[in-house]
Scaffold this motif. Structure first.
Motif, PDB file in Angstrom:
ATOM      1  N   THR A  28       0.846  -1.192   0.000  1.00 14.04           N
ATOM      2  CA  THR A  28       0.000   0.000   0.000  1.00 14.04           C
ATOM      3  C   THR A  28       0.880   1.240   0.000  1.00 14.04           C
ATOM      4  N   THR A  29       0.298   2.350  -0.367  1.00 11.23           N
ATOM      5  CA  THR A  29       1.083   3.586  -0.415  1.00 11.23           C
ATOM      6  C   THR A  29       1.427   4.098   0.978  1.00 11.23           C
ATOM      7  N   ALA A  30       0.641   3.704   1.989  1.00 14.80           N
ATOM      8  CA  ALA A  30       0.900   4.149   3.354  1.00 14.80           C
ATOM      9  C   ALA A  30       1.851   3.199   4.080  1.00 14.80           C
ATOM     10  N   ASP A  31       2.414   2.244   3.341  1.00 14.45           N
ATOM     11  CA  ASP A  31       3.328   1.264   3.928  1.00 14.45           C
ATOM     12  C   ASP A  31       4.616   1.920   4.394  1.00 14.45           C
ATOM     13  N   ARG A  32       5.102   1.469   5.527  1.00  7.64           N
ATOM     14  CA  ARG A  32       6.396   1.949   6.032  1.00  7.64           C
ATOM     15  C   ARG A  32       7.507   1.228   5.260  1.00  7.64           C
ATOM     16  N   LEU A  33       8.464   1.975   4.768  1.00 12.16           N
ATOM     17  CA  LEU A  33       9.601   1.384   4.052  1.00 12.16           C
ATOM     18  C   LEU A  33      10.718   1.119   5.044  1.00 12.16           C
ATOM     19  N   LEU A  34      11.157  -0.130   5.106  1.00 15.03           N
ATOM     20  CA  LEU A  34      12.175  -0.547   6.066  1.00 15.03           C
ATOM     21  C   LEU A  34      13.532  -0.690   5.397  1.00 15.03           C
ATOM     22  N   THR A  35      14.575  -0.424   6.144  1.00 12.96           N
ATOM     23  CA  THR A  35      15.928  -0.656   5.651  1.00 12.96           C
ATOM     24  C   THR A  35      16.231  -2.146   5.745  1.00 12.96           C
ATOM     25  N   VAL A  36      17.290  -2.573   5.102  1.00 18.48           N
ATOM     26  CA  VAL A  36      17.706  -3.971   5.159  1.00 18.48           C
ATOM     27  C   VAL A  36      18.015  -4.355   6.606  1.00 18.48           C
ATOM     28  N   GLU A  37      18.627  -3.453   7.349  1.00 17.58           N
ATOM     29  CA  GLU A  37      18.951  -3.711   8.752  1.00 17.58           C
ATOM     30  C   GLU A  37      17.686  -3.915   9.584  1.00 17.58           C
ATOM     31  N   GLN A  38      16.657  -3.097   9.336  1.00 18.26           N
ATOM     32  CA  GLN A  38      15.404  -3.234  10.069  1.00 18.26           C
ATOM     33  C   GLN A  38      14.708  -4.558   9.741  1.00 18.26           C
ATOM     34  N   VAL A  39      14.753  -4.957   8.471  1.00 17.77           N
ATOM     35  CA  VAL A  39      14.157  -6.236   8.066  1.00 17.77           C
ATOM     36  C   VAL A  39      14.896  -7.391   8.729  1.00 17.77           C
ATOM     37  N   ALA A  40      16.214  -7.314   8.764  1.00 21.11           N
ATOM     38  CA  ALA A  40      17.002  -8.367   9.408  1.00 21.11           C
ATOM     39  C   ALA A  40      16.640  -8.483  10.882  1.00 21.11           C
ATOM     40  N   GLU A  41      16.478  -7.354  11.537  1.00 20.08           N
ATOM     41  CA  GLU A  41      16.109  -7.365  12.954  1.00 20.08           C
ATOM     42  C   GLU A  41      14.711  -7.955  13.151  1.00 20.08           C
ATOM     43  N   LEU A  42      13.795  -7.595  12.255  1.00 20.32           N
ATOM     44  CA  LEU A  42      12.429  -8.107  12.325  1.00 20.32           C
ATOM     45  C   LEU A  42      12.392  -9.623  12.120  1.00 20.32           C
ATOM     46  N   LEU A  43      13.231 -10.122  11.210  1.00 18.24           N
ATOM     47  CA  LEU A  43      13.282 -11.559  10.926  1.00 18.24           C
ATOM     48  C   LEU A  43      14.166 -12.322  11.912  1.00 18.24           C
ATOM     49  N   GLY A  44      14.958 -11.601  12.678  1.00 21.33           N
ATOM     50  CA  GLY A  44      15.856 -12.248  13.631  1.00 21.33           C
ATOM     51  C   GLY A  44      17.057 -12.885  12.957  1.00 21.33           C
ATOM     52  N   THR A  45      17.533 -12.254  11.886  1.00 20.37           N
ATOM     53  CA  THR A  45      18.678 -12.769  11.135  1.00 20.37           C
ATOM     54  C   THR A  45      19.739 -11.682  11.005  1.00 20.37           C
ATOM     55  N   THR A  46      20.817 -12.038  10.328  1.00 15.34           N
ATOM     56  CA  THR A  46      21.809 -11.027   9.982  1.00 15.34           C
ATOM     57  C   THR A  46      21.341 -10.321   8.713  1.00 15.34           C
ATOM     58  N   VAL A  47      21.992  -9.228   8.328  1.00 17.50           N
ATOM     59  CA  VAL A  47      21.602  -8.495   7.117  1.00 17.50           C
ATOM     60  C   VAL A  47      21.870  -9.312   5.860  1.00 17.50           C
ATOM     61  N   ARG A  48      22.672 -10.327   5.989  1.00 20.23           N
ATOM     62  CA  ARG A  48      22.997 -11.157   4.827  1.00 20.23           C
ATOM     63  C   ARG A  48      21.753 -11.839   4.241  1.00 20.23           C
ATOM     64  N   HIS A  95      19.641   3.527  -2.419  1.00 16.26           N
ATOM     65  CA  HIS A  95      19.132   2.845  -1.233  1.00 16.26           C
ATOM     66  C   HIS A  95      18.064   1.822  -1.597  1.00 16.26           C
ATOM     67  N   VAL A  96      18.032   0.730  -0.855  1.00 17.07           N
ATOM     68  CA  VAL A  96      17.024  -0.307  -1.033  1.00 17.07           C
ATOM     69  C   VAL A  96      16.126  -0.300   0.196  1.00 17.07           C
ATOM     70  N   ARG A  97      14.823  -0.277  -0.039  1.00 17.32           N
ATOM     71  CA  ARG A  97      13.848  -0.308   1.046  1.00 17.32           C
ATOM     72  C   ARG A  97      12.851  -1.418   0.757  1.00 17.32           C
ATOM     73  N   ILE A  98      12.350  -2.032   1.829  1.00 13.28           N
ATOM     74  CA  ILE A  98      11.386  -3.118   1.704  1.00 13.28           C
ATOM     75  C   ILE A  98      10.125  -2.703   2.455  1.00 13.28           C
ATOM     76  N   PRO A  99       8.973  -2.724   1.767  1.00 10.38           N
ATOM     77  CA  PRO A  99       7.729  -2.358   2.445  1.00 10.38           C
ATOM     78  C   PRO A  99       7.417  -3.325   3.586  1.00 10.38           C
ATOM     79  N   GLU A 100       6.920  -2.785   4.685  1.00  9.98           N
ATOM     80  CA  GLU A 100       6.620  -3.597   5.867  1.00  9.98           C
ATOM     81  C   GLU A 100       5.595  -4.687   5.557  1.00  9.98           C
ATOM     82  N   SER A 101       4.610  -4.376   4.704  1.00  3.04           N
ATOM     83  CA  SER A 101       3.590  -5.367   4.360  1.00  3.04           C
ATOM     84  C   SER A 101       4.188  -6.541   3.591  1.00  3.04           C
TER      85      SER A 101
END
Length: 71
Positions: A2-22, A41-47
Motif C-alpha cells: 500500500t502507499t501508506a506502507d512503512r519502508l524498512l531498511t535492510v537492517e530493520q528487516v534483518a532485525e524483524l526476521l531475527g537474522t543477519t543483514v545477509r 538505497h534499497v527499502r522493503i515495504p513492511e507489508s
C-alpha cells in the motif's frame, strides 16, 4: 503493498526476521522479495515482510497419536 506502507531498511528487516543483514540482502539479490530502490538505497515495504513471514510459516500437524507423559 500500500502507499501508506512503512519502508524498512535492510537492517530493520534483518532485525524483524531475527537474522543477519545477509539474509534479506540474499532475498533481494535473488528477487525473492519485493523491494523499492530509492536512488542507491534499497527499502522493503513492511507489508511485504509480513506477507513473506505469513507465506513461509509452517503450521503444526496434529496427528491422532497422543504424546506419552514422561515419568
Amino acid at each position: 503493498m500500500t502507499t501508506a506502507d512503512r519502508l524498512l531498511t535492510v537492517e530493520q528487516v534483518a532485525e524483524l526476521l531475527g537474522t543477519t543483514v545477509r539474509f534479506p540482502r540474499r532475498l533481494i539479490a535473488e528477487r525473492r522479495i519485493t523491494f523499492v530502490k530509492v536512488g542507491r538505497h534499497v527499502r522493503i515495504p513492511e507489508s511485504v515482510v509480513t506477507a513473506y513471514i505469513d507465506a513461509h510459516t509452517v503450521e503444526p500437524v496434529m496427528r491422532g497419536r497422543r504424546l506419552r507423559a514422561v515419568v
